[in-house]
Enzyme design. Structure first.
Site, PDB file in Angstrom:
ATOM      1  N   SER A   1       0.850  -1.198   0.000  1.00 20.09           N
ATOM      2  CA  SER A   1       0.000   0.000   0.000  1.00 20.09           C
ATOM      3  C   SER A   1       0.878   1.237   0.000  1.00 20.09           C
ATOM      4  CB  SER A   1      -0.874   0.008   1.258  1.00 20.09           C
ATOM      5  OG  SER A   1      -1.578   1.225   1.381  1.00 20.09           O
ATOM      6  N   TYR A  58      -2.313  -0.806  10.830  1.00 21.68           N
ATOM      7  CA  TYR A  58      -2.324  -1.251   9.425  1.00 21.68           C
ATOM      8  C   TYR A  58      -1.035  -0.875   8.690  1.00 21.68           C
ATOM      9  CZ  TYR A  58      -3.956  -1.194   4.502  1.00 21.68           C
ATOM     10  OH  TYR A  58      -4.096  -1.375   3.142  1.00 21.68           O
ATOM     11  N   LYS A 108       1.758  -3.068   6.124  1.00 29.60           N
ATOM     12  CA  LYS A 108       1.994  -2.833   4.698  1.00 29.60           C
ATOM     13  C   LYS A 108       3.475  -2.543   4.435  1.00 29.60           C
ATOM     14  CE  LYS A 108      -1.695  -4.164   3.435  1.00 29.60           C
ATOM     15  NZ  LYS A 108      -1.968  -5.095   2.333  1.00 29.60           N
TER      16      LYS A 108
END
Ligand code: NAP
Length: 253
Positions: A143, A156, A160
């Site tokens: 990401s 999160y 990533k």
């Protein structure tokens, strides 16, 4: 037809980016196996679309957070399709939450699905590719969040960054086996993962305004970059990362 006859596996492909990549790859000639966790109807309709493109398709249900799901998916898919040429590690979750009161279960589930899940899946795919001895391409959907922070993504963004790092190290570990490993870094792509976050019109128009190309991404925007990295056009590309964000990352000043 950049992927004619290749056997391509995608995790998390009942919806969103994974589904678009699975169907897009089939239109480029690949036979496709998909993994998914809960959405039986989404998986069945993805299989239908792949078959409508004239390619073989199989859906295998499993939670990527369970280490045993990795060999089960890879071996089941290899048996159904006749091998593994391309592996796309895509399954992921992003339950937006503030940092200071993050529930422990939210943090741990996010780490297990996004990072541990990717790790075990990529390892299982690599083991199969090494045994086949005909090289391969592994692509992880990381990401833009691997490169930038997010107030409600403290659990999160590290996953990533970890997935990006996994592709870099795996590229070194697997180069001698002619297995290429690369990362895709999507910006904001309109899927279920961010539907709630972008339901606030002010937030959505702020995000759109940050994209030099003037719009948020669609899952289909990920197909070309994935097909390129999967294909022989990228024969000398490994350890690389490709931002697919409409220019959002460089739009700071
Ligand atoms: P999505 O529309 O919510 O789709 C997620 C997919 O992953 C679904 O098929 C879901 O299957 C599957 N999945 C979720 N948890 C799973 C698990 N434990 N085991 C197996 N499959 C699981 O999300 P998306 O936006 O397409 O996201 C795909 C990937 O792109 C994620 O890794 C995400 O981090 C990354 N990404 C997305 C964006 C974006 O803006 N959308 C940006 C950057 C990166 P079920 O529904 O069957 O559970």
């Amino acid at each position: 037809m950049l992927l004619e006859g290749k056997k391509l596996l995608v995790t998390g492909a009942s919806a969103g980016i994974g589904r678009a990549i699975a169907i897009g790859a089939a239109h480029h000639g690949a036979h496709v196996a998909i993994n998914y966790h809960a959405d039986d109807d989404g998986a069945a309709s993805a299989v239908e679309e792949i078959e409508r493109a004239g390619r073989r398709a199989v859906a295998i249900k499993g939670d990527v957070a369970d280490p045993d799901s990795a060999p089960a998916f890879v071996e089941g898919a290899a048996e159904a399709l006749g091998g593994v040429d391309v592996f796309v590690s895509n399954a992921g979750i992003c339950p937006f939450h503030a940092f200071l009161d993050m529930p422990r279960e939210t943090l741990e589930r996010t780490l297990q699905v996004n990072l541990h899940g990717a790790w075990y899946m990529v390892q299982a795919a690599a083991q199969r590719m090494v045994a086949q001895d005909r090289g391969g391409s592994i692509i992880a959907v990381s990401s833009i969040s691997a490169l930038v922070g997010g107030e409600f993504q403290t659990h999160y963004t590290p996953t990533k960054a970890g997935v990006l790092s996994l592709m870099q190290s795996a590229a070194i570990a697997l180069g001698k086996h002619k297995i290429r490993c690369n990362a895709l870094l999507p910006g904001t792509i309109l899927t279920d993962i961010n539907k709630d976050d972008l339901s606030d019109p002010a937030k959505r128009s702020y995000m759109e305004g940050r994209v030099p190309l003037g719009r948020l991404g669609q899952p289909e925007d990920m197909v070309g970059p994935a097909v390129f990295l999967a294909s022989d056009l990228a024969a000398y590309v490994t350890g690389a990362s490709l931002l697919v964000d409409g220019g959002a990352f460089v739009n700071l000043q």
